[in-house]
Every structure is written in C-alpha cells, then in structure tokens.
Write an enzyme that holds these catalytic residues in place. Sequence first.
Site, PDB file in Angstrom:
ATOM      1  N   SER A  98      40.189  42.353  43.472  1.00 39.94           N
ATOM      2  CA  SER A  98      39.725  41.754  42.232  1.00 39.94           C
ATOM      3  C   SER A  98      39.995  42.695  41.056  1.00 39.94           C
ATOM      4  O   SER A  98      41.118  43.098  40.824  1.00 39.94           O
ATOM      5  CB  SER A  98      38.242  41.393  42.389  1.00 39.94           C
ATOM      6  OG  SER A  98      37.780  40.601  41.333  1.00 39.94           O
ATOM      7  N   HIS A 123      43.043  37.755  42.668  1.00 42.45           N
ATOM      8  CA  HIS A 123      42.558  36.377  42.591  1.00 42.45           C
ATOM      9  C   HIS A 123      42.156  36.083  41.155  1.00 42.45           C
ATOM     10  O   HIS A 123      42.218  36.944  40.289  1.00 42.45           O
ATOM     11  CB  HIS A 123      41.418  36.121  43.572  1.00 42.45           C
ATOM     12  CG  HIS A 123      40.150  36.877  43.282  1.00 42.45           C
ATOM     13  ND1 HIS A 123      39.011  36.727  44.028  1.00 42.45           N
ATOM     14  CD2 HIS A 123      39.819  37.790  42.329  1.00 42.45           C
ATOM     15  CE1 HIS A 123      38.054  37.498  43.556  1.00 42.45           C
ATOM     16  NE2 HIS A 123      38.522  38.158  42.519  1.00 42.45           N
TER      17      HIS A 123
END
Length: 197
Positions: A98, A123
């Site tokens: 992330s 993501h």
Amino acid sequence: MNLVPTVIEQSSQGERAYDIYSRLLKDRIIMVSGEVNDDMANAIIAQLLFLDAQDSEKDIYMYINSPGGSVSAGLAIYDTMNFVNADVQTIVMGMAASMASVLATAGTKGKRFALPNSEIMIHQPLGGAQGQSTEIQIAAEHILKTRKLINQILADGSGQDIETINKDTERDNFMTAQQAVDYGLIDGIMKNKKKIK
C-alpha cells in the site's frame, strides 16, 4: 509490548549506551516499520531532515517493512524524501504494501532495492464514509483524487503508463522482489550489502 534493544559502544572516553534506532541513525539508516501513521511520519521526516542537514552528499538508507497505512502521513514522508538533497536508498525487507510501496518506489532511481524474499503490494487507496449524501459524495471525490495522485506517483516511479497502473491497482496486486524489478517499482534485488542482482 514494544521492546527496543540497547547497544553499548566503547571508546577512549568510556562506554555509551544507545537504543538500536539511534545507533543505526549514526550510520544514516532509517527504519520504516509497522503502520504508516502521523507519529511514524513525523519521526521519519525528522530523521531525513537531520541526516540531510548533517551531510547532503551522503546517501540515506531507508529500510522498509510496512503494511502501509495513512495516505497523508505517507505523502508527507514521500515529499520529504524528494525535498532533501541527499539520495535516499530504499531497501524493502519483508513487505512494502500500500503506502509503503509508494515509499519504496520513491527512493532515488537506481538505488531502490528489495531483499530476495520481500513482497511489494500495490492497490487503490481504501476509505469509508458515513453521514449525509453530500458528505459521502465529498469523501468519494476525495478518494478518487487520492487514487489518481498515488497512481501517477507509481507511474512516474515505475515507468509504467497510467492505464497499466490504473488496471494493476484495481485490486491488491502482490509482487515478488523479481516481479517488482521487472515492473519498475524497484531497481534490483540485494542479496547482501555488496551483492545486487
């Protein structure tokens, strides 16, 4: 419980005890471990600024093992990495997921590495909203702007086009160290301090 080891150094003036992170800082090493949040960001930013003020010609080594976290805290670290004059070498160990994947990619090009069994996960940003429909709409627009910003940072760092990044961040996208090299997020796999694949 958060146990921080202490190391003892001996010199002609006697012994001196350091917590391990202070000792690593003497060697220009910063540890980014755990969730990215405001407290962690402030500590990392202070260390970056301190090391840059000390000597902006020497590299700063940022070791990353983090599941990610707050986008605003991560962007504060990202901006500071780009603000300082010293090159920031990033080394992923374990996981950079992330927001932490953005930090790994934000290192100085040619100096972004991962240890052999590390993973990098990209993501889209996560978020939630509640309240009146106008508040939900404002939150949705904000998260879409944030996604666009993060994806542009990943595109710039990796050399991938924005359409590829948009598609590849639609869901959690886990990469091995070699896949992250092939994708352009990092530049090499570090077997040890001297051997880079």
